[in-house]
Design a protein around this motif. Sequence first.
Motif, short mmCIF file in Angstrom:
data_model
loop_
_atom_site.label_atom_id
_atom_site.label_comp_id
_atom_site.label_asym_id
_atom_site.label_seq_id
_atom_site.Cartn_x
_atom_site.Cartn_y
_atom_site.Cartn_z
N LEU A 16 -1.18 -3.28 -4.04
CA LEU A 16 -2.22 -3.81 -3.16
C LEU A 16 -2.34 -5.31 -3.41
CD1 LEU A 16 -4.38 -3.11 -1.06
CD2 LEU A 16 -5.99 -2.75 -2.95
N LEU A 17 -1.85 -6.11 -2.46
CA LEU A 17 -1.83 -7.56 -2.60
C LEU A 17 -3.14 -8.20 -2.15
CD1 LEU A 17 1.77 -8.17 -1.17
CD2 LEU A 17 1.10 -7.76 -3.54
N ALA A 18 -3.79 -7.62 -1.16
CA ALA A 18 -5.08 -8.13 -0.67
C ALA A 18 -5.75 -7.00 0.11
CB ALA A 18 -4.88 -9.35 0.23
N SER A 19 -7.10 -7.00 0.08
CA SER A 19 -7.84 -5.95 0.76
C SER A 19 -9.15 -6.49 1.32
CB SER A 19 -8.14 -4.81 -0.23
OG SER A 19 -9.02 -3.86 0.35
N SER A 20 -9.58 -5.91 2.42
CA SER A 20 -10.86 -6.30 3.02
C SER A 20 -12.02 -5.46 2.47
CB SER A 20 -10.80 -6.13 4.54
OG SER A 20 -10.63 -4.76 4.89
N HIS A 21 -11.76 -4.68 1.44
CA HIS A 21 -12.73 -3.70 0.95
C HIS A 21 -14.09 -4.31 0.66
CE1 HIS A 21 -14.63 -0.84 -1.89
NE2 HIS A 21 -13.99 0.06 -1.17
N ASP A 22 -14.12 -5.49 0.09
CA ASP A 22 -15.39 -6.12 -0.29
C ASP A 22 -15.79 -7.25 0.66
OD1 ASP A 22 -14.27 -5.75 -3.67
OD2 ASP A 22 -15.72 -4.48 -2.58
N ARG A 23 -15.22 -7.31 1.84
CA ARG A 23 -15.50 -8.41 2.76
C ARG A 23 -16.68 -8.10 3.69
NH1 ARG A 23 -11.17 -11.99 3.44
NH2 ARG A 23 -10.03 -12.10 1.47
N GLY A 24 -17.07 -6.84 3.80
CA GLY A 24 -18.17 -6.50 4.70
C GLY A 24 -17.79 -6.45 6.16
N TRP A 25 -16.51 -6.35 6.46
CA TRP A 25 -16.07 -6.27 7.85
C TRP A 25 -16.57 -4.97 8.48
CZ3 TRP A 25 -10.13 -7.73 7.51
CH2 TRP A 25 -10.00 -9.04 7.02
N GLN A 26 -17.00 -5.02 9.73
CA GLN A 26 -17.48 -3.85 10.44
C GLN A 26 -16.49 -3.45 11.54
OE1 GLN A 26 -20.39 -2.10 9.65
NE2 GLN A 26 -20.31 -3.48 7.87
N GLY A 27 -16.13 -2.17 11.57
CA GLY A 27 -15.27 -1.68 12.64
C GLY A 27 -13.80 -2.01 12.48
N VAL A 28 -13.40 -2.48 11.33
CA VAL A 28 -11.99 -2.79 11.08
C VAL A 28 -11.80 -2.97 9.59
CG1 VAL A 28 -12.36 -5.27 11.38
CG2 VAL A 28 -10.05 -4.33 11.68
N ALA A 29 -10.63 -2.60 9.11
CA ALA A 29 -10.26 -2.84 7.72
C ALA A 29 -8.80 -3.25 7.69
CB ALA A 29 -10.48 -1.59 6.87
N ALA A 30 -8.42 -3.94 6.63
CA ALA A 30 -7.03 -4.39 6.51
C ALA A 30 -6.61 -4.41 5.05
CB ALA A 30 -6.86 -5.77 7.13
N GLU A 31 -5.34 -4.15 4.85
CA GLU A 31 -4.74 -4.21 3.51
C GLU A 31 -3.37 -4.85 3.61
OE1 GLU A 31 -4.62 -0.05 2.60
OE2 GLU A 31 -6.53 -0.10 1.52
N LEU A 32 -3.06 -5.69 2.66
CA LEU A 32 -1.71 -6.24 2.53
C LEU A 32 -1.08 -5.56 1.33
CD1 LEU A 32 0.27 -8.36 3.70
CD2 LEU A 32 -0.56 -9.93 1.93
N ARG A 33 0.02 -4.87 1.56
CA ARG A 33 0.63 -4.07 0.50
C ARG A 33 2.11 -4.38 0.34
NH1 ARG A 33 -1.97 0.37 -1.58
NH2 ARG A 33 -4.00 0.93 -0.68
N SER A 34 2.61 -4.14 -0.86
CA SER A 34 4.04 -4.08 -1.11
C SER A 34 4.39 -2.62 -1.32
CB SER A 34 4.42 -4.91 -2.33
OG SER A 34 3.75 -4.42 -3.49
N HIS A 35 5.58 -2.23 -0.87
CA HIS A 35 5.95 -0.83 -0.94
C HIS A 35 7.27 -0.64 -1.67
CE1 HIS A 35 2.87 0.61 1.92
NE2 HIS A 35 3.07 -0.55 2.53
N PRO A 36 7.31 0.28 -2.63
CA PRO A 36 8.60 0.61 -3.23
C PRO A 36 9.39 1.51 -2.29
CG PRO A 36 6.89 2.04 -4.12
CD PRO A 36 6.19 1.06 -3.19
N SER A 37 10.66 1.66 -2.56
CA SER A 37 11.45 2.60 -1.78
C SER A 37 11.05 4.03 -2.15
CB SER A 37 12.95 2.39 -2.03
OG SER A 37 13.24 2.60 -3.41
#
Length: 298
Positions: A16-37
């Motif tokens: 998890l590179l970045a997350s909107s979890h603590d941003r207080g956004w309403q009606g939308v969420a976002a995550e920037l992730r890296s994924h292994p194979s």
Amino acid sequence: MDLHRHGILKFPNAGLLASSHDRGWQGVAAELRSHPSGDLPAIVPTQMEITLATRRCPGAQVSRKGAGLRQQTAVEPGTIWLCPVGVGEDDINISAPLSEVLHIYLPEDRFKALADLYGDARIRADTVRYLADVQDPLIRQIGLSILGELVQESSAGRMMVESAALTLTARVAQAYGHDRPDSAAPSTEEGSCPDRIQRAIAFIRDNLERDLSITELAAVACLSPFHFARMFKRVTGQTPYGFVSAERLACACRLLADRKISILDVALRSGFSSQAAFGTAFKRAKGYAPSEYRKLIG
């Protein structure tokens, strides 16, 4: 509803590179992730997921199956995937590590609010098509603006993101809902139809043993059933039914040349429900029973 719970369940091994979890956004969420194979767990989403690859990962491909459709997509910057509410993904594989992928989650009630606003009951989260490699500059632009705010928070960023989420919901519903027109611009639809029909043809050839339907083939081509039937005949010169029948007959002829394959197996592998039905159809088309044809080609 905790929109971030989806990411926790679907991507248990991802970074998890970045997350909107603590941003207080309403009606939308976002995550920037890296994924292994590797493989991802099967999941049935309760919110709309829009995935955007933000970096090129040479040689990496995402293979996934949902709504009965198998999709395999190379990971390039700007590649977009849509995974609607209620579409079970039972087979997801990432062939090589992905360094940076944006996941945007829209709740089902966001679509309902839009439907209420415009009095259009066709706007629903569960009618969005399950698509990969979507080429949509508007979705890409909105996704990158959300990514920018996710990575570097600004003073009015929440307002921007929530406004962008409204536009994103409207775009997804308008352009990729099952009940929406396949294209607002006829010239764009007409120009892309040969490629779409070729996707359907490949699907037919890979699934000849299955009971295929116009609705299913239209979904593969990302066209309405009406437009699919019309454009299929324009591109191939045959109706979908005629094309499938001809492909099954050709498959049967190839299989009959191998005497180690029983006629019953030839029938089933060619998409017929029984040996009797196969024999009737084959004789009508070729003038010989399958056993007689096998002797002739000797």
